[in-house]
Design an enzyme around this catalytic site. Structure first.
Site, PDB file in Angstrom:
ATOM      1  NE  ARG A  66      -3.959   0.578 -10.174  1.00  0.00           N
ATOM      2  CZ  ARG A  66      -3.269   1.596 -10.702  1.00  0.00           C
ATOM      3  NH1 ARG A  66      -3.755   2.258 -11.731  1.00  0.00           N
ATOM      4  NH2 ARG A  66      -2.095   1.931 -10.220  1.00  0.00           N
TER       5      ARG A  66
ATOM      6  CB  CYS B 166      -2.855   1.180  -4.915  1.00  0.00           C
ATOM      7  SG  CYS B 166      -3.615  -0.124  -5.852  1.00  0.00           S
TER       8      CYS B 166
ATOM      9  CG  ASN C 245       8.779  -5.456  -8.387  1.00  0.00           C
ATOM     10  OD1 ASN C 245       8.320  -4.523  -7.713  1.00  0.00           O
ATOM     11  ND2 ASN C 245       9.161  -6.595  -7.835  1.00  0.00           N
ATOM     12  CB  ALA C 246      13.480  -1.525 -11.345  1.00  0.00           C
TER      13      ALA C 246
END
Ligand code: SPV
Ligand code: MN
Length: 622
Positions: free
Chosen positions: A418, A273, A385-386
């Site tokens: 969000r 976010c 999610n790297a």
């Protein structure tokens, strides 16, 4: 433990034994000896703060310890298993004694049962391996924020990451002697293939809140294994509750106002976010991007970054939006890339970097566009999610106070989420109590396509700390409320919303606009600007925003945009209160009475405003 010394003498070389014994802490010796007896490693390496020890860890990491070299000097990459790419809430539990009551919404199990289970899995898990014992410090060293930590692991990658992310703790441990207030982390990777943990079903992350000890096994993802990150946050929340301070899932940044003035803010936002990017807004300075400790000192709140590095989401890091991070990721220096794509030229690539990802190797093996997994799901070139791991000092925008022992003074707090249709882009709460309850304790965030399940569903996430709160939620809120007692002036609390959309689903703001909201808050906490009172707080005047847009983004902000963005959406706000209140009524038996009073007062003001002006109120009509 009775035979600690004997166990240590048997397993440690004289040199390593000397390093361990230099810390005069039988409690720590017991912990290490117990880990040795349980995990049964072939050898033990004790890592002090000395550069040569850290260098040895870096070399071990490259020598089958979870990392490989990239083309740029100092850069390495690490892959986690295909099913080990994020925190694992289902297998993460608090171990509690029968006397401990955490409430229904926290994931917990009986301590005796959990300890027996996880120790069963850990038994002999380091046979044939070297055990690493390393010491780090949460918060600046030798400060009132400091918490000493000992990490035992069989993963050089974990210790290497910690050496970038946390301050060194060995020398501090020597000074504190046998003070038992330290945190203990025991991690093993379990069985691996190609350097990757394979027994997902035996993955466990169990936190013993009574003994401040965490067990983590059959996982490598840093959020599950780097003890000082989210595992320590959970222990720290409990410690803070006992001692009267706060441990929060917050960034700390310096907002730069007129005439060289710097005002410090913290901010709590759920994942994805804009938390890291808010802490990195151009022209401002960063203290930390993820975890903050807040303490009262002489009538003010001081806050310190628990870390000294960033374990950041790499997706969408590009030269235009994140020039400082991008530079750090593309120049020589110490960087660990996690779960990105590696080209044959040993270059890391990731989603949203501004270049199309070519073929290469990623966490799924050889990769080319269109690759699908066993279930037919498309595998992206780089994981969503790297991550990258860097030190804050490598950034051009590091705040000069980033490591100050006394922390930085807190002027304001941002709570974000969000939210496509309810809250205005920025609003200041009336006061601390309203801020804690109607902002922090009311955070909801809409799910995105990046998370599993349906898109656009609002998820409740108290202070964006829901995953880590280790005390009953009502008590956690009460601690936050009480924290302002005795302050000369409580920090202002703001909600921000970067994700407002119009009826056609188009965003009403660009990612750059957050700079204006943050700088407006900076003016506001210093009494430089007036505001318009709404039923729920204070919003900016058009003229102040227009000036900030022009000066900072060279943008001619129109009155029409202002009205569209800052319209008070009464039915939506009422619905939000109803949703959040229902969660408290259903799940949080110990919610403080004042929470319901604040909700009722807001409802009343919103309804009165609607009676007078209608459901959707322009700021000009207030
Ligand atoms: C987060 O997800 O909030 C992170 C990364 O900061 S993790 O280490 O996985 O918690
Ligand atoms: Mn985080």
């Amino acid at each position: 433990m009775e035979n600690s010394k004997q166990v240590l003498q048997e397993k440690l070389s004289p040199e390593n034994l000397e390093k361990l014994m230099a810390i005069a802490s039988p409690l720590m010796h017991d912990f290490v000896a117990d880990a040795i007896e349980l995990c049964n490693p072939d050898s033990v390496f004790v890592c002090t703060d000395a550069e040569e020890d850290i260098q040895k860890i870096r070399e071990m990491a490259l020598d089958g310890g979870g990392e490989n070299k990239l083309a740029i000097e100092g850069h390495t990459y690490h892959f986690d298993g295909y099913h080990d790419q994020a925190r694992d809430p289902a297998r993460t539990k608090y171990l509690v004694t029968p006397e401990m009551q955490l409430g229904a919404s926290l994931s917990q199990m009986d301590k005796a049962e959990g300890v027996a289970e996880v120790r069963g899995i850990l038994k002999d898990s380091m046979v044939g391996k070297e055990m690493l014992v390393a010491f780090f410090c949460l918060g600046p060293v030798d400060s009132e924020f400091s918490i000493s930590c000992v990490q035992v692991t069989d993963s050089p990658y974990v210790v290497h990451s910690e050496s970038i992310l946390y301050r060194p703790g060995y020398e501090q441990f020597k000074r504190i002697g046998n003070d038992g207030g330290f945190f203990k982390f025991l991690h093993t990777q379990g069985e691996t293939e190609n350097q990757v943990s394979i027994n997902v079903d035996k993955r466990r992350i169990y936190m013993d809140l009574e003994d401040n000890q965490v067990y983590s096994t059959n996982t490598q993802y840093a959020g599950n294994t780097v003890g000082l990150k989210k595992l320590a946050l959970r222990l720290a929340i409990q410690k803070a509750a006992k001692e009267g301070w706060l441990a929060e899932h917050m960034f700390i940044m310096g907002a730069h106002g007129p005439n060289g003035r710097v005002s410090y803010f913290t901010g709590a936002f759920p994942s994805a976010c804009g938390k890291t990017s808010t802490s990195m807004i151009s022209g401002q300075t960063i203290v930390g991007d993820d975890i903050a400790y807040l303490r009262k000192n002489g009538g003010e709140i001081r806050c310190a970054n628990v870390e000294k590095g960033i374990f950041g989401i790499i997706r969408d890091v590009c030269p235009k939006d994140d020039p400082e991070i991008y530079k750090s990721l593309t120049t020589p220096g110490e960087v660990i890339f996690g779960n990105v794509l590696i080209t044959d030229e040993l270059r890391p690539m990731w989603l949203g970097m501004g270049e199309e990802i070519k073929e290469g190797t990623n966490h799924s093996g050889k990769w080319a566009p269109g690759k699908k997994d066993a279930d037919g799901n498309e595998i992206t070139g780089s994981h969503k999610n790297a991550r990258y791991t860097i030190s804050i000092s490598s950034l051009d925008n590091a705040d000069p106070m980033a490591d100050a022992k006394e922390g930085v003074p807190l002027s304001g707090i941002f709570y974000g989420g969000r939210d496509s249709d309810t809250c205005v882009p920025v609003e200041e709460a009336f006061d601390w109590t309203e801020g804690i309850i109607s902002r922090g304790a009311s955070i909801e965030s809409e799910t995105t396509a990046a998370t599993l399940g349906q898109e656009g569903v609002r998820k409740f996430d108290i202070m964006s700390n829901m995953a880590f709160v280790s005390i009953p939620l009502g008590k956690y809120i009460q601690n936050n409320l009480d924290f302002a007692d005795g302050l000369d002036k409580a920090p202002s609390i703001f909600s921000v919303n970067y994700f407002l959309k119009n009826d056609e689903g188009k965003y009403l703001n660009t990612p750059l606009d957050k700079k204006v909201w943050i700088l407006w808050a900076e003016l506001r906490v210093n009494g430089d600007v007036d505001a318009i009172k709404t039923p729920t707080g204070y919003i900016p005047l058009y003229e102040d925003l227009a000036k900030l847009f022009k000066e900072n983004l060279d943008y001619d902000y129109t009155q029409a945009e202002y009205v569209e963005q800052f319209t008070i959406r009464i039915p939506k706000l009422l619905a939000k209160i109803d949703r959040v209140e229902a969660i408290y009524k259903e799940k949080v038996a110990d919610a403080p009475a004042v929470l319901y009073e604040v909700f009722d007062a807001q409802r009343k003001r919103l309804k009165e405003a609607a009676d007078k002006h209608g459901d959707y109120i322009s700021p000009y009509d207030l």
